[in-house]
Design an enzyme around this catalytic site. Sequence first.
Site, PDB file in Angstrom:
ATOM      1  N   GLU A 169       6.863   3.429   4.931  1.00 55.42           N
ATOM      2  CA  GLU A 169       5.830   4.174   5.659  1.00 55.42           C
ATOM      3  C   GLU A 169       6.207   4.327   7.135  1.00 55.42           C
ATOM      4  O   GLU A 169       5.505   3.868   8.030  1.00 55.42           O
ATOM      5  CB  GLU A 169       4.478   3.497   5.439  1.00 55.42           C
ATOM      6  CG  GLU A 169       4.116   3.527   3.949  1.00 55.42           C
ATOM      7  CD  GLU A 169       2.753   2.925   3.614  1.00 55.42           C
ATOM      8  OE1 GLU A 169       2.094   2.402   4.515  1.00 55.42           O
ATOM      9  OE2 GLU A 169       2.379   2.980   2.424  1.00 55.42           O
ATOM     10  N   PRO A 190      12.148  -4.350  13.750  1.00 54.84           N
ATOM     11  CA  PRO A 190      12.349  -4.692  12.343  1.00 54.84           C
ATOM     12  C   PRO A 190      11.234  -5.585  11.808  1.00 54.84           C
ATOM     13  O   PRO A 190      10.730  -6.449  12.514  1.00 54.84           O
ATOM     14  CB  PRO A 190      13.682  -5.433  12.342  1.00 54.84           C
ATOM     15  CG  PRO A 190      14.279  -5.226  13.685  1.00 54.84           C
ATOM     16  CD  PRO A 190      13.150  -4.945  14.613  1.00 54.84           C
ATOM     17  N   ASN A 191      10.860  -5.340  10.579  1.00 53.66           N
ATOM     18  CA  ASN A 191       9.925  -6.243   9.884  1.00 53.66           C
ATOM     19  C   ASN A 191      10.701  -7.485   9.472  1.00 53.66           C
ATOM     20  O   ASN A 191      11.926  -7.475   9.468  1.00 53.66           O
ATOM     21  CB  ASN A 191       9.433  -5.599   8.585  1.00 53.66           C
ATOM     22  CG  ASN A 191       8.491  -4.464   8.854  1.00 53.66           C
ATOM     23  OD1 ASN A 191       7.933  -4.371   9.934  1.00 53.66           O
ATOM     24  ND2 ASN A 191       8.332  -3.611   7.870  1.00 53.66           N
ATOM     25  N   HIS A 411      -7.126   0.554  -8.210  1.00 60.61           N
ATOM     26  CA  HIS A 411      -6.666  -0.827  -8.373  1.00 60.61           C
ATOM     27  C   HIS A 411      -5.832  -1.210  -7.168  1.00 60.61           C
ATOM     28  O   HIS A 411      -4.640  -0.874  -7.101  1.00 60.61           O
ATOM     29  CB  HIS A 411      -5.759  -0.955  -9.609  1.00 60.61           C
ATOM     30  CG  HIS A 411      -6.489  -0.820 -10.910  1.00 60.61           C
ATOM     31  ND1 HIS A 411      -5.820  -0.621 -12.095  1.00 60.61           N
ATOM     32  CD2 HIS A 411      -7.807  -0.879 -11.210  1.00 60.61           C
ATOM     33  CE1 HIS A 411      -6.714  -0.561 -13.090  1.00 60.61           C
ATOM     34  NE2 HIS A 411      -7.920  -0.704 -12.579  1.00 60.61           N
ATOM     35  N   HIS A 480       0.495   3.790  -5.006  1.00 61.16           N
ATOM     36  CA  HIS A 480       0.801   3.732  -3.570  1.00 61.16           C
ATOM     37  C   HIS A 480       1.614   2.467  -3.281  1.00 61.16           C
ATOM     38  O   HIS A 480       1.460   1.455  -3.960  1.00 61.16           O
ATOM     39  CB  HIS A 480      -0.490   3.729  -2.752  1.00 61.16           C
ATOM     40  CG  HIS A 480      -1.069   5.098  -2.586  1.00 61.16           C
ATOM     41  ND1 HIS A 480      -1.577   5.550  -1.388  1.00 61.16           N
ATOM     42  CD2 HIS A 480      -1.198   6.115  -3.460  1.00 61.16           C
ATOM     43  CE1 HIS A 480      -2.001   6.798  -1.538  1.00 61.16           C
ATOM     44  NE2 HIS A 480      -1.796   7.164  -2.793  1.00 61.16           N
ATOM     45  N   GLU A 481       2.436   2.548  -2.266  1.00 61.92           N
ATOM     46  CA  GLU A 481       3.311   1.431  -1.840  1.00 61.92           C
ATOM     47  C   GLU A 481       4.323   1.019  -2.920  1.00 61.92           C
ATOM     48  O   GLU A 481       4.999   0.003  -2.780  1.00 61.92           O
ATOM     49  CB  GLU A 481       2.510   0.190  -1.384  1.00 61.92           C
ATOM     50  CG  GLU A 481       1.706   0.393  -0.129  1.00 61.92           C
ATOM     51  CD  GLU A 481       0.333   0.970  -0.405  1.00 61.92           C
ATOM     52  OE1 GLU A 481      -0.085   1.861   0.347  1.00 61.92           O
ATOM     53  OE2 GLU A 481      -0.314   0.550  -1.376  1.00 61.92           O
ATOM     54  N   GLU A 499       2.693   7.504  -3.550  1.00 64.07           N
ATOM     55  CA  GLU A 499       2.676   7.661  -2.090  1.00 64.07           C
ATOM     56  C   GLU A 499       4.114   7.399  -1.626  1.00 64.07           C
ATOM     57  O   GLU A 499       4.889   8.315  -1.456  1.00 64.07           O
ATOM     58  CB  GLU A 499       1.689   6.683  -1.470  1.00 64.07           C
ATOM     59  CG  GLU A 499       1.593   6.812   0.032  1.00 64.07           C
ATOM     60  CD  GLU A 499       0.919   5.610   0.649  1.00 64.07           C
ATOM     61  OE1 GLU A 499       1.293   4.475   0.316  1.00 64.07           O
ATOM     62  OE2 GLU A 499       0.011   5.801   1.474  1.00 64.07           O
ATOM     63  N   GLU A 505      -2.806   8.826   5.800  1.00 64.68           N
ATOM     64  CA  GLU A 505      -3.555   7.682   6.335  1.00 64.68           C
ATOM     65  C   GLU A 505      -3.097   7.308   7.744  1.00 64.68           C
ATOM     66  O   GLU A 505      -3.891   6.873   8.571  1.00 64.68           O
ATOM     67  CB  GLU A 505      -3.457   6.473   5.393  1.00 64.68           C
ATOM     68  CG  GLU A 505      -2.059   5.953   5.183  1.00 64.68           C
ATOM     69  CD  GLU A 505      -2.000   4.778   4.201  1.00 64.68           C
ATOM     70  OE1 GLU A 505      -3.036   4.250   3.810  1.00 64.68           O
ATOM     71  OE2 GLU A 505      -0.873   4.393   3.829  1.00 64.68           O
TER      72      GLU A 505
END
Length: 711
Positions: A169, A190-191, A411, A480-481, A499, A505
Site C-alpha cells: 500500500e 522501511p517497515n 471478514h 484486501h491486503e 485490493e 482509503e
Amino acid sequence: MKKAIFSIVLVILALGLRAEELKSPNGQFTLQFEVKEGIPVYQLDLNGHAIIKESKLGLELKDASSLLDGFTLANVSTSSFDETWKPVWGEVKEIRNHYNEMAVTLDQKSSGRIMVIRLRLFDDGLGFRYEFPEQAKLTHFVIKEERTQFAMAGDHTAFWIPGDYDTQEYNYSTSKLSEIRGLMEASITPNASQTSFSTTGVQTSLMMKTDEGLYINLHEAALVEYACMHLELDDETLVFESHLTPDAQGVKGYLQAPCHTPWRTVIASDDAADILMSHMTLNLNDPCVYDDTSWIQPIKYIGVWWEMITGKSSWAYADLPSVQLGKTDYSKASPSGKHAANTDHVKRHIDFAAEHGFDAVLVEGWNEGWEDWFGKSKDYVFDFVTPYPDFDVEGLRDYAKSKGVRLMMHHETSGSVRNYERHLDQAYQFMVDNGYNSVKSGYVGNILPRGETHYSQWMINHYLYAVQKAGDYKIMVNAHEAVRPTGLCRTYPNLIGNESARGTEYESFGGNNPDHTTILPFTRLIGGPMDYTPGIFEPDVSQYNPDNGSKVNTTIARQLALYVTMYSPLQMAADLPETYEKHMDAFQFIKDVAVDWEDTKVLEAEPGDYITYARKEKGSGNWFVGRTNDEEARTSRIHFDFLTPGKKYVATIYSDQKEAHYKTNPKAYQISKFVVTSKSELNQFCAPGGGYAISIMEVSDKSEVKGLRKL
Ligand code: NOJ
Ligand code: CA
C-alpha cells in the site's frame, strides 16, 4: 596468427550454434537460451532491441547442493499453441492464448538431478518457469533462494514501490533504476518487514520505460504453493535478481517433486497500450476449474464503509478497554453512538442501492470483536458469525431480499489467519444461510502465527485455500491486503477482486499521489482487477470528520473515469448516499457504467501521465470512456472510431471545468451531451489531477437525439 584467428572464429561459431532460439508467433520477439559453462542463461530481444540481456537462471537449495550450475543440455523440445477462450468476466469477451514454447531439460550430472525450464514466447512477451520432474534424487526440497536474473539493457525509468513482506500500500516512485537506492534511503521509511531488503529491493509488477521508448513489465503469473517474488537490483550492473519472501523460519519455500515454480513474466512493447492490453498473465494460468459459473457475477456495490475510513463512524460497537469474544456481554456495554453497522442505517443503504440499481451493500463492523482488534486476546479475535446487538442479521437478510439487493459480507481477519481458517466453514455456511454470496476479506496487521508475513508461501497457500473453499459454497471473494494477484482469477473466477495496493482509503489517510491511477493499471492491475473503491464526491474529508484534514487528490470528473480506467468486475460507489444525493447529475454515470466488458481499447496511455480507455458493455451496444490524468493540465485527443460505423449514439461527457484543480477546486465538473458516430473526434481539457468520463449510449429512437449537437 591467421590460424589462431581462424580457430577463435570457429570457437565463437560453435558457441553461437549452441544457443537455442525461439521466436514469438509474430516474429518480433527473439529468445535465446544456452547453457554456458554449466549455467543456464537466456536473453530476450524485441525487433533487435535488447529487453533482457544475458541473464542467469537457477535456484539455491537449503541443505542440498544448488541448482545453479554444473548443467548440460539434455533435451530441447519446441511446440506451438493457439487457442481462444472466454473469461467468465473480463475486459474482453474472448482471449487468444497464442505462443511458441521451448522446454529445455537440464542434466546436473554431479547430483543426478534434472530440471526443466519451460519458456513460452507470446506476441506480448515471455513467460518461463522451473519444473522439477519426479526423480529419485530430488523429492522433498527446500528453497534457500531463487536466483532468476533479469539483466536490464540500460538505466530505465522505473515505476516502483519498495520491497516489503507485508504491504503493497505505497505510492509509486518514478525514477531511473540507478536512483532507486538514493530515493529509498532518503524518503522511504522501511517497515520492520523490510529490514532484510537492501535499499534497492522492489515489488512486482514493476513497470519500466527505456530511453528508446520501449515499455517493459516484470511480474509473475500463477503464484501457487510458492513464495511471492520481489526483485533485488544490483544498481551497478542493472541486473535484477529474484528475492522470495521468507517464512517464519527464514525459509523461502518447501517443494515436493513433481512440481514447478510460478511463471516469471516479461511483457514488452514500443506502445504503452500493448502493456495494458496484454493477456499474457491470464494466459499463463490454468483454465477455470468450475463447470458451472452461473453463480459468479460482476457486482456494483455501495457500502457502510467510507464513513469509518474517514473516522466519522466506527466499526466497533462500544468503547471497551478489552473484550473476550463470547464472554463480553455487548448488550450491557454502552454503545459509542458512532457504530455505523446498525440495522436502520443498513436499511437506508439497502433502500439507496435498490433505488439506484446497485447489486449489493457491503457492511463492515457488523460482528463482535472490533474493540479488541489489536489486543488479539488468545489468538481469537473474530468468529465471523456473531453480530453486534444492533445488527439484525435475519431482519436485514429478509429486507435486502425484498428489495432485490444482496448484502456483502465482511471478514476482517486482523491477520489472525489460523483463527480464520478454523472458522472458515462455519463462516461461509453462515453467509449461505443468510443470503450472502460475496465476501470482502481483509488481513490488516501482523500475521498470526507469529513470524509469518503476508507474502510467504504459507500465506500464499492460505489465500488460495480461502478462495477454493469459498468455491465450495458458491461464494465470491474480494480479498484486501492479500498478495498481489498473478492472474489466478482465470482459474478461480470467484476471486472477483483484490485490493493488494494503495486504494482509495489512503485518500483519507493523507492522500494518494495524483499520478497514482495512471500507474496502477501498468503495475498492480497486470495481475488482475483491483477493488480501488472509487466514486468519492466529497474531496474534503474534514466534511465528515473535522479531525481528519486529508484531501482526496482528484477531481470529481476523474473519480467517474476510474470506473473505466481501473478495471474490475467488482466496483464500489464508495461515498455516502447523502453526498451522492447532492450530485445526482454526476452520479448518473456511476449508475450507468457497466462492470463487465465485451471489448476494450486503449485510446491514450503513458505511465505516470495519463490513460484513456474505451470499453464496450457486454450484451449491449453501449460504450464507456474514462481518462485519468496526473498532476498536470492536459488535453486528451480521441477519435470515436471504435464505434460501429453508421450508428448514432448519445455521448454524455462528464469533464473538469476549466478552473478545476485537484487541490483547489476538485468539485468543478460539467456535463454535456452530444450525438456521436464513428467519425466523431474530441479534444477534451483535463485539469491537474482530473480526467473525464463519457457514457456512449446507442440510439434506439430518434427522439433521443432531438436538439443535440453533433460532435
Ligand atoms: C483495510 C481495508 O483495505 C479496508 O477496506 C477495510 O475497511 C479495513 N481494512 C477494515 O477491515
Ligand atoms: Ca487496505
